[in-house]
Scaffold this motif. Structure first.
Motif, PDB file in Angstrom:
ATOM      1  N   LEU A   7       0.561  -5.502  15.519  1.00 32.86           N
ATOM      2  CA  LEU A   7      -0.274  -6.347  14.515  1.00 32.86           C
ATOM      3  C   LEU A   7      -1.181  -5.533  13.720  1.00 32.86           C
ATOM      4  CD1 LEU A   7      -1.416  -9.325  17.038  1.00 32.86           C
ATOM      5  CD2 LEU A   7       0.669  -8.777  15.722  1.00 32.86           C
ATOM      6  N   CYS A   8      -1.051  -5.459  12.570  1.00 31.69           N
ATOM      7  CA  CYS A   8      -1.743  -4.274  11.802  1.00 31.69           C
ATOM      8  C   CYS A   8      -3.314  -4.464  11.993  1.00 31.69           C
ATOM      9  CB  CYS A   8      -1.306  -4.599  10.132  1.00 31.69           C
ATOM     10  SG  CYS A   8       0.259  -4.128   9.864  1.00 31.69           S
ATOM     11  N   GLU A   9      -3.844  -3.299  12.131  1.00 32.65           N
ATOM     12  CA  GLU A   9      -5.418  -3.359  12.421  1.00 32.65           C
ATOM     13  C   GLU A   9      -6.120  -3.577  10.878  1.00 32.65           C
ATOM     14  OE1 GLU A   9      -5.765  -0.635  16.320  1.00 32.65           O
ATOM     15  OE2 GLU A   9      -4.716   0.220  14.304  1.00 32.65           O
ATOM     16  N   LEU A  10      -6.862  -4.683  10.856  1.00 29.11           N
ATOM     17  CA  LEU A  10      -7.329  -5.016   9.320  1.00 29.11           C
ATOM     18  C   LEU A  10      -8.602  -4.703   9.695  1.00 29.11           C
ATOM     19  CD1 LEU A  10      -4.931  -7.738   8.646  1.00 29.11           C
ATOM     20  CD2 LEU A  10      -4.968  -5.579   7.779  1.00 29.11           C
ATOM     21  N   GLY A  23       9.125  -5.337  14.462  1.00 24.27           N
ATOM     22  CA  GLY A  23       8.648  -5.850  12.894  1.00 24.27           C
ATOM     23  C   GLY A  23       6.923  -5.551  13.077  1.00 24.27           C
ATOM     24  N   PHE A  24       6.477  -5.634  11.995  1.00 27.57           N
ATOM     25  CA  PHE A  24       4.732  -5.829  11.837  1.00 27.57           C
ATOM     26  C   PHE A  24       4.387  -6.817  11.425  1.00 27.57           C
ATOM     27  CE2 PHE A  24       3.016  -1.110  12.185  1.00 27.57           C
ATOM     28  CZ  PHE A  24       4.037  -0.689  12.860  1.00 27.57           C
ATOM     29  N   ILE A  25       3.074  -7.395  11.699  1.00 28.59           N
ATOM     30  CA  ILE A  25       2.742  -8.444  11.318  1.00 28.59           C
ATOM     31  C   ILE A  25       1.154  -8.011  10.628  1.00 28.59           C
ATOM     32  CG2 ILE A  25       1.654 -10.797  11.735  1.00 28.59           C
ATOM     33  CD1 ILE A  25       3.954 -10.773  13.901  1.00 28.59           C
ATOM     34  N   ASP A  26       0.867  -8.641   9.346  1.00 30.62           N
ATOM     35  CA  ASP A  26      -0.481  -8.273   8.797  1.00 30.62           C
ATOM     36  C   ASP A  26      -0.955  -9.754   8.082  1.00 30.62           C
ATOM     37  OD1 ASP A  26       0.781  -8.468   6.290  1.00 30.62           O
ATOM     38  OD2 ASP A  26       0.764  -6.221   6.070  1.00 30.62           O
ATOM     39  N   ASP A  27      -1.986  -9.343   7.264  1.00 27.46           N
ATOM     40  CA  ASP A  27      -2.531 -10.868   6.577  1.00 27.46           C
ATOM     41  C   ASP A  27      -1.516 -11.325   5.304  1.00 27.46           C
ATOM     42  OD1 ASP A  27      -3.031  -8.268   5.250  1.00 27.46           O
ATOM     43  OD2 ASP A  27      -4.773  -9.107   4.442  1.00 27.46           O
ATOM     44  N   GLY A  45       0.844  -1.386   0.005  1.00 26.31           N
ATOM     45  CA  GLY A  45      -0.109   0.038   0.221  1.00 26.31           C
ATOM     46  C   GLY A  45       0.954   1.116   0.049  1.00 26.31           C
ATOM     47  N   SER A  46       0.429   2.426  -0.362  1.00 28.48           N
ATOM     48  CA  SER A  46       1.229   3.522  -0.815  1.00 28.48           C
ATOM     49  C   SER A  46       1.653   4.330   0.678  1.00 28.48           C
ATOM     50  CB  SER A  46       0.431   4.589  -1.394  1.00 28.48           C
ATOM     51  OG  SER A  46      -0.956   4.847  -0.884  1.00 28.48           O
ATOM     52  N   ASN A  47       0.727   4.081   1.741  1.00 27.74           N
ATOM     53  CA  ASN A  47       1.210   4.583   2.875  1.00 27.74           C
ATOM     54  C   ASN A  47       1.598   3.558   4.161  1.00 27.74           C
ATOM     55  OD1 ASN A  47       0.966   6.573   4.817  1.00 27.74           O
ATOM     56  ND2 ASN A  47      -1.328   6.230   5.522  1.00 27.74           N
ATOM     57  N   ASN A  48       2.319   2.620   3.856  1.00 26.65           N
ATOM     58  CA  ASN A  48       2.569   1.503   4.528  1.00 26.65           C
ATOM     59  C   ASN A  48       3.636   1.923   5.882  1.00 26.65           C
ATOM     60  OD1 ASN A  48       5.469   0.902   3.897  1.00 26.65           O
ATOM     61  ND2 ASN A  48       4.555   0.777   1.916  1.00 26.65           N
ATOM     62  N   TRP A  49       3.411   0.872   6.878  1.00 22.34           N
ATOM     63  CA  TRP A  49       4.240   1.484   7.987  1.00 22.34           C
ATOM     64  C   TRP A  49       5.685   1.559   7.796  1.00 22.34           C
ATOM     65  CZ3 TRP A  49       1.709   3.557  11.623  1.00 22.34           C
ATOM     66  CH2 TRP A  49       0.346   2.970  11.916  1.00 22.34           C
ATOM     67  N   TYR A  50       6.259   0.664   6.923  1.00 20.72           N
ATOM     68  CA  TYR A  50       7.683   0.761   6.660  1.00 20.72           C
ATOM     69  C   TYR A  50       7.992   2.102   6.049  1.00 20.72           C
ATOM     70  CZ  TYR A  50      12.213  -0.255   4.402  1.00 20.72           C
ATOM     71  OH  TYR A  50      13.524  -0.047   4.206  1.00 20.72           O
ATOM     72  N   LYS A  51       7.105   2.616   5.240  1.00 24.73           N
ATOM     73  CA  LYS A  51       7.645   4.028   4.604  1.00 24.73           C
ATOM     74  C   LYS A  51       7.491   5.099   5.827  1.00 24.73           C
ATOM     75  CE  LYS A  51       6.196   3.958  -0.058  1.00 24.73           C
ATOM     76  NZ  LYS A  51       4.910   4.483  -1.147  1.00 24.73           N
ATOM     77  N   ARG A  52       6.315   4.961   6.517  1.00 25.31           N
ATOM     78  CA  ARG A  52       6.184   5.988   7.711  1.00 25.31           C
ATOM     79  C   ARG A  52       7.393   6.051   8.785  1.00 25.31           C
ATOM     80  NH1 ARG A  52       0.003   6.796   8.118  1.00 25.31           N
ATOM     81  NH2 ARG A  52       0.394   6.983  10.246  1.00 25.31           N
ATOM     82  N   TRP A  53       7.744   4.615   8.951  1.00 24.22           N
ATOM     83  CA  TRP A  53       8.910   4.592  10.209  1.00 24.22           C
ATOM     84  C   TRP A  53      10.416   4.603   9.683  1.00 24.22           C
ATOM     85  CZ3 TRP A  53       7.068   1.172  14.934  1.00 24.22           C
ATOM     86  CH2 TRP A  53       5.830   1.724  15.281  1.00 24.22           C
ATOM     87  N   ASN A  54      10.629   4.215   8.518  1.00 24.61           N
ATOM     88  CA  ASN A  54      11.884   4.086   8.056  1.00 24.61           C
ATOM     89  C   ASN A  54      12.590   5.684   7.690  1.00 24.61           C
ATOM     90  OD1 ASN A  54      14.349   3.296   7.447  1.00 24.61           O
ATOM     91  ND2 ASN A  54      13.738   2.746   5.096  1.00 24.61           N
ATOM     92  N   LYS A  55      12.375   6.341   8.541  1.00 22.77           N
ATOM     93  CA  LYS A  55      12.849   7.864   8.697  1.00 22.77           C
ATOM     94  C   LYS A  55      13.129   8.311   9.947  1.00 22.77           C
ATOM     95  CE  LYS A  55       8.253   9.645   8.011  1.00 22.77           C
ATOM     96  NZ  LYS A  55       7.090  10.048   7.106  1.00 22.77           N
ATOM     97  N   PRO A  56      13.972   9.573   9.816  1.00 26.18           N
ATOM     98  CA  PRO A  56      14.448  10.291  11.160  1.00 26.18           C
ATOM     99  C   PRO A  56      13.000  10.791  11.644  1.00 26.18           C
ATOM    100  CG  PRO A  56      15.645  11.062   9.420  1.00 26.18           C
ATOM    101  CD  PRO A  56      14.474  10.372   8.655  1.00 26.18           C
ATOM    102  N   GLY A  57      12.908  11.194  12.946  1.00 27.53           N
ATOM    103  CA  GLY A  57      11.918  12.035  13.713  1.00 27.53           C
ATOM    104  C   GLY A  57      10.898  11.344  14.189  1.00 27.53           C
TER     105      GLY A  57
END
Ligand SMILES: [Zn+2]
Length: 331
Positions: free
Chosen positions: A95-98, A61-65, A42-54
């Motif tokens: 655990l990702c909220e689905l 890790g994160f777990i999803d379906d 997805g375009s707004n995934n947790w990896y993108k959101r957390w792999n940066k400073p600040g």
């Protein structure tokens, strides 16, 4: 299974502090629902959101379906729980909220299998898998309620999750139990407890795996403690005897020395016939020509054991094998 997506751009990752130990396995959920955000897709995934400073936080890790995604190595202390002891002594995943039941069940299955593997790897029972809110109740976490509200939406609790982890572990233990011992020591071998980290104790369990509880009679051993080793299993565990109490330990922490304690046996229960002495442990072996038969009451040194047969030394010099049924200890 688990795929590495290390958040090398995250400040916590850059700081790179190590865990001091692994005492608990923490279960989080991000509490952003009704937003549905997956680990790496997805375009707004947790990896993108957390792999940066600040970002000021990180989990292992994160777990999803779709699977399990590692954001940091298991040796790294993550800023996950708002408490310095907790951060240094816990491994934790979000655990990702689905949205749908089907997505939730897939995530649940992935998570239970992964936490079971973490239990195995860290020699922790399923009771050490706790939610963020339970860590807070124990006094080493910030005051969050996750993942309880997420689980509740699907009629589940942390207790249900621990049961799922236990079931995943149970499968592995049942399989280990079904496998015969890879080696049995009779009457026993000598074992010394080794390889423990400084200050650690070795858990003694009621079965060969971390899903079994601690042995009430003797729950822990320390470095240098001595035990009798009765058997070793293909899953790497050993059955031991500690002053008469039988339990199981991970054989990685035992220095095992095979040694048969020679004893004096007496031919007995022959019912008037004589006992065959063979050249090997089984009726397929021929009679020992130097001493083919023993009579009721004859004494021998018992020097070993295999497959229901005793290796015996007769008259101090002839070595043969006799069925175990017809030799008793000589008083
Ligand atoms: Zn949390």
């Amino acid at each position: 299974m688990a795929k590495a997506y290390y958040c090398t751009g995250n400040d916590c990752y850059k700081e790179g502090n190590r865990l001091s130990g692994v005492e608990y396995l923490i279960v989080h959920s991000p509490a952003v629902y009704p937003a549905v955000i997956r680990a790496v897709s997805g375009s707004n995934n947790w990896y993108k959101r957390w792999n940066k400073p600040g970002v000021e936080k990180l989990v292992h890790g994160f777990i999803d379906d779709t699977g399990v995604y590692e954001f940091a190595p298991h040796t790294m202390a993550c800023w996950q729980i708002g408490d310095s002891w907790g951060n240094k002594n816990c491994i934790g995943y979000e655990l990702c909220e689905l949205d749908t039941r089907e997505e939730f069940e897939k995530m649940w299955e992935n998570a239970a299998a992964h936490y079971a593997a973490l239990c195995e790897k860290n020699d922790l029972p399923p009771e050490r898998v706790i939610g963020h809110y339970e860590a807070h109740e124990k006094g080493f976490a910030s005051d969050h309620s996750d993942p309880a509200p997420y689980f509740k939406r699907f009629g589940r609790t942390m207790e249900d999750f621990r049961s799922a982890v236990r079931a995943a572990l149970g499968g592995a233990s049942a399989a280990a139990d079904a496998v015969p011992a890879s080696e049995t020591y009779t009457p026993w071998a000598h074992g010394t407890v080794v390889n423990l980290e400084k200050g650690d104790l070795l858990n003694v369990r009621t079965g060969p795996g971390v899903s079994f509880g601690l042995l009430p009679a003797w729950p822990k051993l320390a470095e240098g403690n001595e035990v009798d080793v009765l058997a070793r299993y293909e899953n790497g565990w050993a059955r031991v005897s500690i002053r008469g109490a039988e339990g199981y330990v991970n054989a990685r922490y035992l220095d095992i020395r095979k040694q048969y304690a020679v004893w004096v046996g007496k031919a007995a229960n022959l019912g008037g016939s004589r006992l065959n002495v063979r050249t090997g442990p089984g009726t397929g072996y021929g009679l020992l020509s130097a001493w083919p038969k023993l009579s009721e009451g004859n004494l021998v040194d018992v020097t070993g054991e295999s497959k229901g047969w005793y290796q015996v030394r007769i008259a101090g010099k002839y070595t043969g094998w006799v069925s175990r049924e017809y030799v008793i200890p000589s008083p």
